[in-house]
Design an enzyme around this catalytic site. Structure first.
Site, PDB file in Angstrom:
ATOM      1  N   TYR A 142    -107.361  19.294  21.976  1.00  9.83           N
ATOM      2  CA  TYR A 142    -107.449  19.304  23.434  1.00  9.83           C
ATOM      3  C   TYR A 142    -108.688  18.524  23.846  1.00  9.83           C
ATOM      4  O   TYR A 142    -109.814  18.975  23.636  1.00  9.83           O
ATOM      5  CB  TYR A 142    -107.499  20.747  23.931  1.00  9.83           C
ATOM      6  CG  TYR A 142    -107.376  20.933  25.428  1.00  9.83           C
ATOM      7  CD1 TYR A 142    -107.106  19.881  26.287  1.00  9.83           C
ATOM      8  CD2 TYR A 142    -107.515  22.199  25.980  1.00  9.83           C
ATOM      9  CE1 TYR A 142    -106.988  20.078  27.659  1.00  9.83           C
ATOM     10  CE2 TYR A 142    -107.395  22.414  27.342  1.00  9.83           C
ATOM     11  CZ  TYR A 142    -107.139  21.343  28.177  1.00  9.83           C
ATOM     12  OH  TYR A 142    -107.025  21.545  29.528  1.00  9.83           O
ATOM     13  N   LYS A 170    -103.583  17.053  23.442  1.00 10.12           N
ATOM     14  CA  LYS A 170    -103.445  17.333  24.870  1.00 10.12           C
ATOM     15  C   LYS A 170    -104.521  16.505  25.560  1.00 10.12           C
ATOM     16  O   LYS A 170    -105.713  16.785  25.431  1.00 10.12           O
ATOM     17  CB  LYS A 170    -103.608  18.818  25.162  1.00 10.12           C
ATOM     18  CG  LYS A 170    -103.448  19.158  26.649  1.00 10.12           C
ATOM     19  CD  LYS A 170    -103.665  20.644  26.927  1.00 10.12           C
ATOM     20  CE  LYS A 170    -103.574  20.919  28.427  1.00 10.12           C
ATOM     21  NZ  LYS A 170    -103.883  22.336  28.762  1.00 10.12           N
TER      22      LYS A 170
END
Length: 296
Positions: A142, A170
Site C-alpha cells: 500500500y 494499492k
C-alpha cells in the site's frame, strides 16, 4: 479466487470495507457479515479489504481484527477474495498480524508503508521482504505517501517485485507516470487506491480499484471496469464522468466518517467511528446523499 489473465489475483473491484460498531462500541460482526454479503452479492465485488485504515484498524485490537476477518471470510466464502490489512510501523507486529490473518482464512495481505517513522529505503525494503518471507499469502503493498510520510520509491518497487509473494500494489501515490513504469517492467498487479484514479490507471495497465465510494457505487464501477476491459472506451469514459462527483464527494470530509454516516442512512446499522474520528456535519452528509441519488 484463482488469478487468470481475465481475473487478476485479488479480482478487479474491491472495497476497503468499514468496520461496523454496535451501540456498545463493540465490533458488530453480524452487520459486518451483512455488509460484506451486500457488497459481493449485490454490488458486483470480487474482493474485499478488511482491517484497513478505512476499517479503523488503528482503533481495533488484534483480537477484534481476527474476529472480524473470520466473520467476513465465512460470509463471502469463495465468492470473493478477502485481503487482510496487517500493516503497522512495527515489522514484528506486522508479521504477527500476517500469521493471524492466515489462520483466519485471508486470501492475501495488505501491507502499508510503515508510517510516521519514515525508514530509509534499505530498511523499508527489508520490512516488506521480512513480511513476505514470513507468510505463504500474497502481499499487496500500500503506497500512500500523503498518509505515511514517504513513498515506496519506484526503484524499490522494481526490486520488490522479484519476490514471489509480493504480488500487487494499492497505488495512492498520485504519480501515474511512475506507476506506468512499474507496471511496464514488472508483473505487479496495480489497484487504484484513490477511486478517481481508476480509469487513468486502467489505461496504463492497472487491474482495478480498492475503493471507498464503492460501498455505494459498486455496480457502476463494475460497469466502468467491464467496459474498459471489453474495449468500449467511450462507455468507460462516460461512466467515469458520471462517477467523478461520487469519487470526490465521499472525501468531502474524512472518508470513513462519510461512508458510515451514509450507510446508516441507507439501511445499515454500522454505528459511529471510534475516536479520534467524529461525525459528519448534517449539511455535508445531505450533500453527499444528494450526489448518490443523482449520479447512481
Amino acid at each position: 479466487m484463482p488469478a487468470s489473465p481475465e481475473q487478476p489475483i485479488f479480482g478487479r473491484l474491491l472495497t476497503a470495507m468499514i468496520t461496523p460498531f454496535g451501540s456498545d462500541g463493540r465490533v458488530n460482526l453480524a452487520e459486518a457479515a451483512r455488509l460484506a454479503r451486500h457488497l459481493v452479492d449485490g454490488q458486483g465485488h470480487d474482493g474485499l479489504v478488511i482491517n484497513g485504515t478505512t476499517g479503523e484498524s488503528p482503533t481495533t485490537s488484534d483480537e477484534e481484527k481476527q474476529e472480524l476477518l473470520k466473520a467476513v471470510v465465512e460470509a463471502v466464502g469463495d465468492r470473493a477474495s478477502v485481503v487482510a490489512g496487517v500493516g503497522t510501523f512495527d515489522t514484528r507486529h506486522t508479521i504477527e498480524l500476517a500469521g493471524q490473518a492466515a489462520e483466519a482464512g485471508a486470501d492475501g495481505l495488505l501491507v502499508v508503508t510503515p508510517y510516521y517513522s519514515r525508514p530509509p529505503v534499505d530498511a523499508l525494503e527489508a520490512h516488506f521482504l521480512a513480511v513476505a518471507d514470513a507468510t505463504e499469502l500474497p502481499l499487496m503493498l500500500y503506497d500512500i505517501p500523503h498518509r505515511t510520510g514517504i513513498p515506496i520509491p519506484e526503484a524499490s518497487l522494481l526490486r520488490l517485485a522479484d519476490h514471489p509473494r509480493i504480488a500487487a500494489v494499492k497505488d495512492a501515490k498520485a504519480d501515474i507516470c511512475s506507476s506506468s513504469v512499474v507496471i511496464a517492467n514488472t508483473t505487479l498487479t496495480y489497484y487504484a487506491g484513490d477511486d478517481a484514479y481508476l480509469l487513468p490507471l486502467l489505461a496504463v495497465g492497472g487491474a482495478g480499484v480498492v475503493g471507498t465510494s464503492t460501498h455505494f457505487s459498486g455496480l457502476q464501477v463494475r460497469a466502468l471496469i467491464d467496459a474498459f476491459v471489453a474495449g468500449n472506451l467511450e462507455q468507460a469514459r462516460q461512466l467515469n464522468a458520471q462517477l467523478l462527483p461520487v469519487f470526490r464527494g465521499v472525501f468531502a470530509t474524512q472518508g470513513t466518517m462519510m461512508v458510515k454516516a451514509a450507510l446508516n442512512r441507507r439501511g445499515f446499522d454500522v454505528g459511529r467511528c471510534r475516536p479520534p474520528m467524529g461525525t459528519v456535519a448534517p449539511e455535508v452528509l445531505e450533500r453527499f446523499l444528494g450526489i448518490l441519488d443523482t449520479q447512481l
